[in-house]
Enzyme design. Sequence first.
Site, mmCIF file in Angstrom:
data_model
loop_
_atom_site.group_PDB
_atom_site.id
_atom_site.type_symbol
_atom_site.label_atom_id
_atom_site.label_comp_id
_atom_site.label_asym_id
_atom_site.label_seq_id
_atom_site.Cartn_x
_atom_site.Cartn_y
_atom_site.Cartn_z
ATOM 1 N N ASP A 254 13.484 72.579 32.073
ATOM 2 C CA ASP A 254 12.427 71.540 32.276
ATOM 3 C C ASP A 254 11.384 72.905 32.762
ATOM 4 O OD1 ASP A 254 10.505 69.899 33.338
ATOM 5 O OD2 ASP A 254 11.833 68.603 32.011
ATOM 6 N N HIS A 277 10.218 74.639 30.922
ATOM 7 C CA HIS A 277 8.663 74.282 30.656
ATOM 8 C C HIS A 277 7.712 75.164 31.121
ATOM 9 C CE1 HIS A 277 10.610 70.026 29.638
ATOM 10 N NE2 HIS A 277 11.185 70.942 28.277
#
Length: 460
Positions: A254, A277
């Site tokens: 993430d 991300h």
Amino acid sequence: MKFLAFAALAAAVVSAVPAPELPAGIPRSLSEFKEKHPYTAKRSNGKCRKTITIRASKTDTDDVADDFLNGLKKANNGGTLYLPKGKTFVIGKPLDLTFLNDVQVHLEGEIKFTNDTAYWQKNAFAHPFQNSLMFWKWGGKDIKIYGNGVLNGNGQRWWNEFSGLEILDPSNTYLRPILFYAENATGLEFEGIHFKDSPCWTTFFVTSKHISFKDIACTAESNNATALPKNSDFFDSLNVEHVSVERAWVNVGDDCFSPKSNATDLYVNTMYCNGTHGQSMGSIGQYAGEKSFIKDVVIENLWMLNGQHGARLKSWAGPNVGYGFIDNVTFRNFWNANNEYTAFLDSCYFNINATTCSQHPSQVNISNVNFENFSGYTSGKYGRAVARLTCSPNAVCENIKFKNFNVTSPCGGEPVVICDGISGDLGIPCVKSTSPEATAALKDKCSTAMATLPKPTPWL
């Protein structure tokens, strides 16, 4: 979600476009990172501190939580708790460590949490922000955790059981603990530590200030291809100021770095991020009626590989959301390899369709944002579009600038930057998403191989 462990990168997907080599001198593994940025534990300020030791665990279920708590109480107010190399210290119950003052933990061994998921879900500490759970909570003043040891969240079972679920789904009841949580802390330092396999976010800091990381690693790597780590952000926060990160190796599923509501004076220098991300401002604006902000941020000298985005700003839209602003943020010296967008402003967070976003647009203003010295290449997922900024119609997005932005697409042709609703000159050509140029660029899709790294990686 996109997650790829470094160990798998050499087995690149078949592609019509080969991946360029990484620039010379860029670490290809955690061991190379440590070789390039060596860390040696040193006694702070030459001060002679009393040293406390505790017994190590004999098995993976031998809980020494009480010993750890008592050790910190003895080391408090000027001492050091020493956890030696080759020893494991298993924590099997929640610990309230919010009483600390002038204390250090010299970690050369491993602190490891038990993976009794049912127990932790029933007994862990909780915070209302995104329904967070915590193994323990730290707090106080002048706390330092340093050494070449490992803080291990033992996350594999959590990832297996969470597979297919979503953390922000209102109906989700399977909650996972955060590896390191602190509240009301002032002067919290981390040096040399390896944060490993957190069930959920790796760190979360609430109402705290003067937080620093130096020469640290953060990894979350699954041995189950059907249950990859989710939401394993390296850094999350709520109401923090004066945060610095210097030299970090991050391989998680993430955000690489993601301060959330009410963060001020943040500095990141030299970070290697894989499968993440991105370097994310937010998300903010989640809760109805609440004002939230992020301001005064510099993030520089980044290597962003095989992830979703490079530099990212995200704000909530939809019914019953909040409002706020992101202001004075500089992303500088970003080298990108196989990321979707290298610069991305998302004003329709989280997972809402275009109709809902237009009916209930974000109310987060974006101002004074700089993207400086960007190079490398995208993944080709969005064709020749290499960056995209979308401002909410209910917000103001102004003084956003690109300088020396030299990102290419593996699809070939002229790279395109897409922008909607941005006020003023961005410093580079930018086209609307409805333009023929944007339509053509987005259609011109391709794929490329992973940024190549050695196999096997040394630490697996």
